[in-house]
Design an enzyme around this catalytic site. Structure first.
Site, PDB file in Angstrom:
ATOM      1  N   ASP A 336      18.474 -17.367-111.230  1.00  0.00           N
ATOM      2  CA  ASP A 336      19.252 -18.357-110.471  1.00  0.00           C
ATOM      3  C   ASP A 336      18.378 -19.551-110.110  1.00  0.00           C
ATOM      4  O   ASP A 336      17.382 -19.875-110.793  1.00  0.00           O
ATOM      5  CB  ASP A 336      19.867 -17.665-109.237  1.00  0.00           C
ATOM      6  CG  ASP A 336      21.197 -18.265-108.820  1.00  0.00           C
ATOM      7  OD1 ASP A 336      21.186 -19.316-108.149  1.00  0.00           O
ATOM      8  OD2 ASP A 336      22.245 -17.695-109.168  1.00  0.00           O
ATOM      9  N   ASP A 337      18.717 -20.210-109.036  1.00  0.00           N
ATOM     10  CA  ASP A 337      18.079 -21.452-108.574  1.00  0.00           C
ATOM     11  C   ASP A 337      16.559 -21.251-108.394  1.00  0.00           C
ATOM     12  O   ASP A 337      16.093 -20.152-108.145  1.00  0.00           O
ATOM     13  CB  ASP A 337      18.721 -21.797-107.217  1.00  0.00           C
ATOM     14  CG  ASP A 337      18.555 -23.238-106.829  1.00  0.00           C
ATOM     15  OD1 ASP A 337      17.730 -23.930-107.436  1.00  0.00           O
ATOM     16  OD2 ASP A 337      19.263 -23.660-105.901  1.00  0.00           O
ATOM     17  N   TRP A 447      26.825 -22.499-114.057  1.00  0.00           N
ATOM     18  CA  TRP A 447      26.921 -23.946-113.771  1.00  0.00           C
ATOM     19  C   TRP A 447      27.445 -24.105-112.348  1.00  0.00           C
ATOM     20  O   TRP A 447      28.604 -23.838-112.068  1.00  0.00           O
ATOM     21  CB  TRP A 447      27.883 -24.565-114.791  1.00  0.00           C
ATOM     22  CG  TRP A 447      28.142 -26.024-114.694  1.00  0.00           C
ATOM     23  CD1 TRP A 447      28.576 -26.729-113.606  1.00  0.00           C
ATOM     24  CD2 TRP A 447      28.033 -26.991-115.754  1.00  0.00           C
ATOM     25  NE1 TRP A 447      28.731 -28.059-113.916  1.00  0.00           N
ATOM     26  CE2 TRP A 447      28.415 -28.250-115.223  1.00  0.00           C
ATOM     27  CE3 TRP A 447      27.667 -26.915-117.105  1.00  0.00           C
ATOM     28  CZ2 TRP A 447      28.432 -29.407-116.003  1.00  0.00           C
ATOM     29  CZ3 TRP A 447      27.691 -28.065-117.875  1.00  0.00           C
ATOM     30  CH2 TRP A 447      28.063 -29.295-117.320  1.00  0.00           C
ATOM     31  N   ASP A 448      26.570 -24.570-111.458  1.00  0.00           N
ATOM     32  CA  ASP A 448      26.889 -24.622-110.031  1.00  0.00           C
ATOM     33  C   ASP A 448      27.298 -26.045-109.613  1.00  0.00           C
ATOM     34  O   ASP A 448      27.058 -27.033-110.348  1.00  0.00           O
ATOM     35  CB  ASP A 448      25.647 -24.171-109.239  1.00  0.00           C
ATOM     36  CG  ASP A 448      25.989 -23.546-107.904  1.00  0.00           C
ATOM     37  OD1 ASP A 448      27.123 -23.722-107.428  1.00  0.00           O
ATOM     38  OD2 ASP A 448      25.096 -22.895-107.321  1.00  0.00           O
ATOM     39  N   CYS A 494      30.629 -22.021-111.095  1.00  0.00           N
ATOM     40  CA  CYS A 494      30.280 -21.639-109.731  1.00  0.00           C
ATOM     41  C   CYS A 494      30.337 -22.919-108.907  1.00  0.00           C
ATOM     42  O   CYS A 494      29.987 -23.989-109.402  1.00  0.00           O
ATOM     43  CB  CYS A 494      28.867 -21.054-109.759  1.00  0.00           C
ATOM     44  SG  CYS A 494      28.134 -20.821-108.145  1.00  0.00           S
ATOM     45  N   ASP A 516      30.142 -16.709-102.395  1.00  0.00           N
ATOM     46  CA  ASP A 516      28.787 -16.355-101.963  1.00  0.00           C
ATOM     47  C   ASP A 516      28.823 -15.206-100.968  1.00  0.00           C
ATOM     48  O   ASP A 516      27.798 -14.619-100.664  1.00  0.00           O
ATOM     49  CB  ASP A 516      28.113 -17.561-101.292  1.00  0.00           C
ATOM     50  CG  ASP A 516      27.591 -18.546-102.325  1.00  0.00           C
ATOM     51  OD1 ASP A 516      27.529 -18.187-103.510  1.00  0.00           O
ATOM     52  OD2 ASP A 516      27.248 -19.674-101.936  1.00  0.00           O
TER      53      ASP A 516
HETATM   54  C1  DGJ Z   1      25.426 -21.439-104.633  1.00  0.00           C
HETATM   55  C2  DGJ Z   1      25.874 -20.281-105.498  1.00  0.00           C
HETATM   56  O1  DGJ Z   1      27.162 -19.898-105.135  1.00  0.00           O
HETATM   57  C3  DGJ Z   1      24.873 -19.145-105.351  1.00  0.00           C
HETATM   58  O2  DGJ Z   1      25.295 -18.034-106.094  1.00  0.00           O
HETATM   59  C4  DGJ Z   1      23.529 -19.623-105.813  1.00  0.00           C
HETATM   60  O3  DGJ Z   1      23.569 -19.894-107.180  1.00  0.00           O
HETATM   61  C5  DGJ Z   1      23.095 -20.843-105.025  1.00  0.00           C
HETATM   62  N1  DGJ Z   1      24.096 -21.871-105.051  1.00  0.00           N
HETATM   63  C6  DGJ Z   1      21.807 -21.400-105.563  1.00  0.00           C
HETATM   64  O4  DGJ Z   1      21.455 -22.573-104.971  1.00  0.00           O
END
Ligand code: DGJ
Length: 698
Positions: A336-337, A447-448, A494, A516
């Site tokens: 992830d991030d 992809w957030d 996402c 989340d």
């Molecule tokens: C928001 C997402 O919903 C989370 O799952 C995660 O990817 C964070 N961003 C990361 O910054």
């Protein structure tokens, strides 16, 4: 599933169980005639009447398929335009239709201006769901400016008021259901922040007396991830209508000479009960909405490291987690991030999509090879529509974010939204992900999109209010281009959880991040709301260590809830005991066994946590030979609840067998649906999974 053309321009869209009937009257008005059960097609006619009086006009009263603004029409319209000479009314004449077995297009054009409007409908074999959308064409030379573009308008049968179900959610509380009885005036459900949002949802469910098993339900879902608006109303003649489409808040669309605009699609249908509605839409989305490549493939069990390590990713901790994840049967490892630029918190580096060398001295290759050697695919997180002010990208291109020179930019989550209407930004976003996928064995992109828009200046646009629509269009186009070039890569939409989990996203992305909030207790509510009009297989659900209460629920409880969608693991496995790891291993193995039923079967929502203190969801395979029931309750009051568990959806004439509470049952499908078996649900975090199989005759 024929489109039936009758004389006098009456059109019958015949689905499996319903008729949707429309027409064009002799004055050129498109008219709504019927939506509901099938009638004798000879009976459908267009009624004619005049103005009631000078204050209540024919146009206001008429049931139209798609109402344009103009003349003596004062209620909510579906389309409003301003022509180059300043005329702000549309007046249509009918130009004819085109049709085949499953498609109908009705063509209209303005009586004085070079504008064509087409109402499009599509039927699908075996479904009571119809797609509709509009096409606009400017056949002249000068732009026509639209102030409102809806995608569909609906008129509901009967005179009694309808209840409109939507959501009133929030971050961490997505898909929380809410209802509005519309007996006069209007109810509006909308989003204004650039995405389809965590709050309201681009869909409606309209009913009078309905429950899971019965009652007429009318539903529609807009396939669009941007600002949307649904206006439900009931007029003085007791007619209920709903207009659904692009939000006219801060909206404009300038249609240039020769340009064709095709609106997002609305998928709508009629069902007997909410359960039937959800099962229809679930199957329909798998068959006709989700991108083809992965639609009929089971989604892998994934591990995502976000909850475990947050921004503190590095090669070593990811490898350690990967090894534990692989050992328990995970199929896809997602980083992830935090892997790029100078990213150690949400203060910096969005936009700098190069590998952080301190965290990954040998690039991504070392981790990806390890993950692949462990037998898993590798996936990665990006948030390409955003930039931190503290980033190399922003320092190089401060003009790439939406902004006004005279206004202070609001840095929600310390980040700004990139102006995706700029061709150079689109190319940049495409290129960074294309490079990632070309140079690394990546099979999954998460992809957030973590904040709504603000200070929406887009100096590149002559009509800057077009940015809301053009932004989403650019995102869809880029994802489609990437998928074409990298067909083996799955994409997840996402948006700070489920902020863009609509059918538009699901027409381009293969799955969505639901919320989340991974607390299993809260997820009972969130996942129910999700399941109303979205495909179960696309609903990512993780087992994590999050707890909003005192401590996380037992692992068995967390698995019970997360196994009801596309299972993911997100806890910090390095802190798990051997016993916990073994539990994970066993549940993942069980999930793989029942995955085809959960992801592709029929869901029967039998008990829900809000009304019944107990959740019971029963997933039944299409051939009704096998099913799985999930029963869970975080706590029953007074320490006791002895209830019958009834298993709907099985074949009433077949016999089934299963184990429950140390007892072996063998019963008919009819008995299981009508009588059920006794269960004693008590105490904290009760949870059971029952696997039911058809008893084979020897
Ligand atoms: C928001 C997402 O919903 C989370 O799952 C995660 O990817 C964070 N961003 C990361 O910054």
């Amino acid at each position: 599933m024929p489109v039936i053309l009758k004389e006098n321009n009456v059109f019958i869209l015949e689905t499996k169980n319903t008729h949707y009937v429309l027409g064009v009257d002799k004055n050129g008005y498109n008219r709504h005639i019927h939506w509901g059960e099938k009638c004798d097609i000879n009976d459908y006619t267009i009624d004619y009447f005049g103005d009631e009086n000078s204050n209540h006009t024919l146009l206001d009263e008429m049931k139209q398929e798609f109402t344009v603004f103009g003349s003596t029409m004062y209620r909510e319209c579906a389309l409003k335009a301003e022509f180059p000479d300043g005329c702000r009314e549309i007046s249509l004449k009918y130009d004819g239709c085109e049709s085949d077995e499953n498609n109908l297009s009705l063509k209209f054009s303005d009586r004085a201006y070079p504008l064509e409007l087409t109402l499009n409908y599509r039927l699908y074999d075996g479904f009571d769901i119809i797609a509709r959308w509009i096409t606009l064409k400017n056949t002249g030379k000068h732009p026509i400016c639209f102030e409102k573009i809806a995608c569909a308008e609906f008129t509901f049968p009967g005179v009694k008021p309808y209840t409109f179900a939507n959501t009133n959610g929030a971050w961490g509380a997505e898909f929380t259901q809410a209802q509005a009885l519309v007996d006069g005036g209007r109810a509006v459900f909308e989003s204004r922040g650039g995405g389809s949002s965590h709050n309201n949802t681009p869909q409606f469910i309209a009913y009078k007396n309905a429950d899971e098993k019965s009652g007429e339900v009318f539903f529609a879902s807009l396939a669009y991830s941007g600002n949307f608006k649904i206006t439900a109303s009931r007029d003085l003649y007791s007619v209920t209508r709903a207009v659904i489409g692009l939000n006219d808040f801060d909206f404009e669309y300038a249609l240039s000479g020769g340009e064709i605009f095709e609106s997002p699609k609305v998928y709508f249908g009629r069902a007997d009960g909410f359960g039937n509605m959800s099962r229809q839409m679930n199957d329909f989305a798998v068959a006709h909405i989700l991108p083809k490549r992965f639609a009929d493939k089971p989604l892998p069990v994934l591990f995502n490291a976000w909850e475990a390590v947050g921004f503190n990713v590095n090669c070593e901790n990811q490898k350690a987690l990967a090894s534990l994840a692989a050992d328990m049967g995970v199929e896809l490892f997602v980083m992830d991030d935090g892997w790029f630029g100078q990213r150690s918190s949400d203060w910096a580096a969005l936009g700098d999509w190069y590998v952080n060398k301190e965290k990954f001295p040998n690039g991504l290759g070392e981790l990806i090879d390890t993950v692949n050697d462990l037998g898993m695919d590798f996936g990665i997180w990006v948030e390409p529509e955003m930039v931190n002010a503290n980033s190399d990208l922003f320092r190089a291109h401060p003009d790439w974010a939406y902004h006004y020179n005279t206004r202070q930019a609001s840095e929600l989550r310390h980040q700004l939204v990139l102006n995706m209407t700029l061709p150079e930004v689109q190319e940049y976003v495409f290129a960074i992900i294309d490079d990632l996928l070309t140079n690394n064995n990546i099979k999954y992109i998460k992809w957030d999109f973590n904040r709504p828009f603000s200070e929406t200046g887009a100096q590149n646009l002559k009509n800057p209010k077009m940015l809301w629509y053009l932004h989403i269009k650019a995102v869809y186009d880029i994802v489609d281009r990437l998928k074409e070039k990298h067909p083996d890569v799955a994409f997840e939409s996402c948006a700070s959880g489920g902020g863009r989990a609509d059918l538009g996203a699901l027409s381009h992305f293969d799955q969505v991040w639901t919320s989340d909030n991974t607390d299993a207790v809260d997820r009972m509510v969130i996942q129910k709301g999700y399941s109303m009009l979205r495909p179960i297989k696309a609903m990512r659900a993780w087992v994590t260590d999050i707890n909003w209460y005192s401590k996380p629920a037992p692992l068995s409880f967390r698995f019970n809830i997360a196994m009801q969608g596309a299972l993911g693991i997100g806890g910090n496995l390095t802190e798990y005991s051997n016993r916990d790891l073994k539990i994970c291993r066993e549940y993942i193995a069980l999930y793989k066994e029942i995955r085809p039923i959960v992801q592709f079967g029929d869901l029967y929502r039998i008990l829900n946590i809000d009304d019944d203190e107990v959740l019971m969801n029963h997933y039944v395979s299409k051939d009704k030979t096998k099913s799985v029931a999930f029963i869970a309750s975080d706590g029953t009051r007074l320490f006791k609840k002895r209830i019958p568990l009834r298993f709907e959806g099985l074949d009433k004439d077949r016999r089934y067998t299963f184990e429950f509470d140390g007892k072996t049952y063998e019963k008919s499908g009819a008995y299981l649906a009508e009588v059920g078996i006794p269960a004693h649900i008590r105490g904290a975090y009760y949870n059971k999974i029952i696997i039911i199989e058809e008893k084979k005759e020897r």
